[in-house]
Design an enzyme around this catalytic site. Sequence first.
Site, PDB file in Angstrom:
ATOM      1  N   LYS A  87      14.188   1.881  18.725  1.00  8.86           N
ATOM      2  CA  LYS A  87      15.285   0.890  18.716  1.00  8.86           C
ATOM      3  C   LYS A  87      15.090  -0.204  17.654  1.00  8.86           C
ATOM      4  O   LYS A  87      16.041  -0.531  16.928  1.00  8.86           O
ATOM      5  CB  LYS A  87      15.431   0.269  20.108  1.00  8.86           C
ATOM      6  CG  LYS A  87      16.742  -0.454  20.327  1.00  8.86           C
ATOM      7  CD  LYS A  87      17.929   0.471  20.566  1.00  8.86           C
ATOM      8  CE  LYS A  87      17.965   0.890  22.012  1.00  8.86           C
ATOM      9  NZ  LYS A  87      18.892   1.987  22.270  1.00  8.86           N
ATOM     10  N   CYS A 113     -17.678 -16.211 -10.656  1.00  8.60           N
ATOM     11  CA  CYS A 113     -16.927 -17.422 -10.995  1.00  8.60           C
ATOM     12  C   CYS A 113     -17.584 -18.652 -10.359  1.00  8.60           C
ATOM     13  O   CYS A 113     -18.601 -19.127 -10.850  1.00  8.60           O
ATOM     14  CB  CYS A 113     -15.461 -17.246 -10.601  1.00  8.60           C
ATOM     15  SG  CYS A 113     -14.391 -18.337 -11.541  1.00  8.60           S
ATOM     16  N   HIS A 118     -13.827 -12.455 -13.120  1.00  6.38           N
ATOM     17  CA  HIS A 118     -13.658 -11.739 -11.849  1.00  6.38           C
ATOM     18  C   HIS A 118     -13.667 -10.225 -12.072  1.00  6.38           C
ATOM     19  O   HIS A 118     -12.599  -9.617 -12.213  1.00  6.38           O
ATOM     20  CB  HIS A 118     -12.336 -12.157 -11.190  1.00  6.38           C
ATOM     21  CG  HIS A 118     -12.357 -13.550 -10.670  1.00  6.38           C
ATOM     22  ND1 HIS A 118     -12.814 -13.862  -9.408  1.00  6.38           N
ATOM     23  CD2 HIS A 118     -12.023 -14.725 -11.239  1.00  6.38           C
ATOM     24  CE1 HIS A 118     -12.735 -15.169  -9.223  1.00  6.38           C
ATOM     25  NE2 HIS A 118     -12.257 -15.704 -10.323  1.00  6.38           N
ATOM     26  N   ARG A 144     -10.974 -23.414 -13.837  1.00  4.24           N
ATOM     27  CA  ARG A 144     -10.693 -24.636 -14.591  1.00  4.24           C
ATOM     28  C   ARG A 144     -11.990 -25.250 -15.140  1.00  4.24           C
ATOM     29  O   ARG A 144     -11.974 -26.041 -16.041  1.00  4.24           O
ATOM     30  CB  ARG A 144     -10.082 -25.645 -13.609  1.00  4.24           C
ATOM     31  CG  ARG A 144      -8.886 -26.378 -14.104  1.00  4.24           C
ATOM     32  CD  ARG A 144      -8.349 -27.302 -13.015  1.00  4.24           C
ATOM     33  NE  ARG A 144      -7.570 -26.607 -12.003  1.00  4.24           N
ATOM     34  CZ  ARG A 144      -6.350 -26.148 -12.196  1.00  4.24           C
ATOM     35  NH1 ARG A 144      -5.766 -26.301 -13.351  1.00  4.24           N
ATOM     36  NH2 ARG A 144      -5.692 -25.511 -11.237  1.00  4.24           N
ATOM     37  N   LEU A 159       0.836  -1.194   0.000  1.00 10.48           N
ATOM     38  CA  LEU A 159       0.000   0.000   0.000  1.00 10.48           C
ATOM     39  C   LEU A 159       0.881   1.259   0.000  1.00 10.48           C
ATOM     40  O   LEU A 159       0.568   2.248  -0.669  1.00 10.48           O
ATOM     41  CB  LEU A 159      -0.860  -0.028   1.268  1.00 10.48           C
ATOM     42  CG  LEU A 159      -2.028   0.898   1.295  1.00 10.48           C
ATOM     43  CD1 LEU A 159      -2.985   0.564   0.171  1.00 10.48           C
ATOM     44  CD2 LEU A 159      -2.748   0.771   2.641  1.00 10.48           C
ATOM     45  N   GLU A 180     -14.106  -7.924 -10.033  1.00  8.80           N
ATOM     46  CA  GLU A 180     -13.490  -7.168  -8.931  1.00  8.80           C
ATOM     47  C   GLU A 180     -12.030  -6.824  -9.209  1.00  8.80           C
ATOM     48  O   GLU A 180     -11.495  -5.859  -8.664  1.00  8.80           O
ATOM     49  CB  GLU A 180     -13.627  -7.952  -7.607  1.00  8.80           C
ATOM     50  CG  GLU A 180     -12.751  -9.194  -7.442  1.00  8.80           C
ATOM     51  CD  GLU A 180     -13.351 -10.471  -8.055  1.00  8.80           C
ATOM     52  OE1 GLU A 180     -14.204 -10.371  -8.944  1.00  8.80           O
ATOM     53  OE2 GLU A 180     -12.928 -11.577  -7.645  1.00  8.80           O
ATOM     54  N   ASP A 195      15.376 -11.853   6.670  1.00  8.53           N
ATOM     55  CA  ASP A 195      14.909 -13.176   6.225  1.00  8.53           C
ATOM     56  C   ASP A 195      15.976 -13.802   5.331  1.00  8.53           C
ATOM     57  O   ASP A 195      16.532 -13.110   4.458  1.00  8.53           O
ATOM     58  CB  ASP A 195      13.636 -13.069   5.349  1.00  8.53           C
ATOM     59  CG  ASP A 195      12.443 -12.515   6.103  1.00  8.53           C
ATOM     60  OD1 ASP A 195      12.507 -12.458   7.340  1.00  8.53           O
ATOM     61  OD2 ASP A 195      11.454 -12.134   5.435  1.00  8.53           O
ATOM     62  N   ILE A 196      16.201 -15.091   5.510  1.00 12.56           N
ATOM     63  CA  ILE A 196      17.210 -15.764   4.664  1.00 12.56           C
ATOM     64  C   ILE A 196      16.840 -15.643   3.188  1.00 12.56           C
ATOM     65  O   ILE A 196      17.672 -15.327   2.343  1.00 12.56           O
ATOM     66  CB  ILE A 196      17.320 -17.262   5.057  1.00 12.56           C
ATOM     67  CG1 ILE A 196      17.970 -17.359   6.437  1.00 12.56           C
ATOM     68  CG2 ILE A 196      18.128 -18.042   4.026  1.00 12.56           C
ATOM     69  CD1 ILE A 196      18.086 -18.771   6.967  1.00 12.56           C
TER      70      ILE A 196
HETATM   71  N1  GLN Z   1     -13.384 -23.824  -8.750  1.00 10.92           N
HETATM   72  C1  GLN Z   1     -13.973 -23.246  -9.908  1.00 10.92           C
HETATM   73  C2  GLN Z   1     -13.195 -23.531 -11.173  1.00 10.92           C
HETATM   74  O1  GLN Z   1     -12.034 -23.854 -11.139  1.00 10.92           O
HETATM   75  C3  GLN Z   1     -14.178 -21.743  -9.737  1.00 10.92           C
HETATM   76  C4  GLN Z   1     -12.892 -21.004  -9.626  1.00 10.92           C
HETATM   77  C5  GLN Z   1     -13.080 -19.587  -9.124  1.00 10.92           C
HETATM   78  O2  GLN Z   1     -14.092 -19.251  -8.543  1.00 10.92           O
HETATM   79  N2  GLN Z   1     -12.087 -18.750  -9.324  1.00 10.92           N
HETATM   80  O3  GLN Z   1     -13.743 -23.413 -12.238  1.00 10.92           O
END
Ligand code: GLN
Length: 555
Positions: free
Chosen positions: A201, A393, A527, A482, A32, A529, A159-160
């Site tokens: 510190k 989705c 998606h 998928r 951010l 969003e 961190d390594i």
């Molecule tokens: N599990 C579902 C798929 O693979 C939906 C995946 C998701 O919501 N991003 O199609």
Amino acid sequence: MTMTNKIDEILNKKTKFIFITGGVVSSLGKGLASASLASVLQSRGFKVRLRKLDPYLNVDPGTMSPYQHGEVFVTDDGTEADLDLGHYERFSGVPAKRTDSVTTGIIYQRVIDKERHGDYLGATIQVVPHVTNEIKDFIVSDITDEDFVLCEIGGTVGDIEGQPYLEAIRQLAYEMGRSRMMFIHVTLLPYIPAAGELKTKPTQHSVKKLQEYGIQPDMLLCRTQIEMPANEKRKLALFCNVREENVIQALDAQSIYQVPINYSREGMDEAVCRYFGITDAKPADLSKWEHIVNVLKNPEGTVTIGVVGKYTQLLEAYKSLNEALVHGGIANNYKVKIKWIDSEKLESEDAEEELSDVSGILVPGGFGQRGTEGKIKAIKYAREHKVPFLGICFGMQMAVIETMRNVAGIKNAGTTEFSQNCEPVVGLMTEWDKDGAKQIRHKDGDLGGTMRLGAYECVLAKDSKVAQIYGKEHISERHRHRYEVNIKYEPILNKSSMSIVGRSPDGKLPEIVEIKEHPWFIGVQFHPELKSKPFAPHPLFVSFVKASIDNSRLL
Ligand code: GLN
């Protein structure tokens, strides 16, 4: 020879690099912070680019559990990346690319591929110079005319896993010159109530650690819950070898949208310009952030939206979704209150009781069977009670299954994601088209990076609500899945009053469904969003929040 060819190329360009490291504790909000600084620099007329270097060994976060890593952000070019890339896009509006995100997994994969190919001409492969060269190549690659590239290094100094990255940026500063590089260290000043003091510190120690790696920070960005007294600033400047005016206070903010405004007020962008000797930049214009903060402070009202999902314990898993809902609220001058509803619990609870106080219901993306019956229950409630519903989705797939079961009467309608013993309304996708080329997957193939990922075109039906909402018939949205609704069920869906109103350009893949007799019931296979921005809210979220507000007036 440590200098790579790509560094030679970049030496002829004007681009300057700002590296952001973190100290003391994790979760300081470096992402951010980087995004906010980028946005302020943008408002001063600079072209910016943001990058994330993640020291973990996974190739990408795509196969990590949301509980481990939070949301997986997906870019247009189909990269599964850290959620910080979401902050970067939302704050800068610059679409992130594959070349903006790297992990140690990718770096080693590249080094080993080159070794197998014989590219190192018999050399012994070592972290320095081979791994560090690969990191440096990543940092300076794919740059055109950007004024600033801001690179955030994941993890905490010490961190390594992070050491090769710090070594790489130390070398870059040496090779390109300090005048082209700035190191910003984000730290925490813990407040000890008993002493009534902020403690410097841990920051001093963290800076010492950085110095051990050969890096002298040029600026400290100090996270604090109370105002930082001037003498603490002086102390940090003196002990850490940083100019006093470059010790910047980052006071906890009520809203993330306040952060760019706060940073600029504290003089952060001015200090960056000063560091690089830039004297002619225009002043910062933060009016768009001020507008957003104003709406959030003085909304016309509040609307409650129920989000029914599996990862409600870890809200980072729904980062972009949360933001997109807030953006939808801002566009309507409303505050969106999210009621997180655990889909697994909902299975044994009374849905009417749980959902009666929400004005809109959203079922987000998800994977796996756990909690699905709770999601289906919530969708049934939304459909029957005419509550605005957005399925994203997995949420869309579940909405189709709900209609098939409860309206069409096909009781064993399901998805092959969990069982082969169902009517496979949603099934595994093994072939599809991407920019004219056929994509092929196999049932037992690798899980990493093999989903239908990134931006795909979608064609909307003329008379649909979505076409009205988008104001056009051709859209592009980002995918990560998928499985897919099988179009052969379209006639049954139509008879059950659900219509497919968005499809892939070849007509084979259903991308959007709507119930026409419902005031607002939309399921999308992509998606939305991921593309929403506070100053460019996604139309679907604007419309969904509006429908929920209208519905709340009826409640
Ligand atoms: N599990 C579902 C798929 O693979 C939906 C995946 C998701 O919501 N991003 O199609």
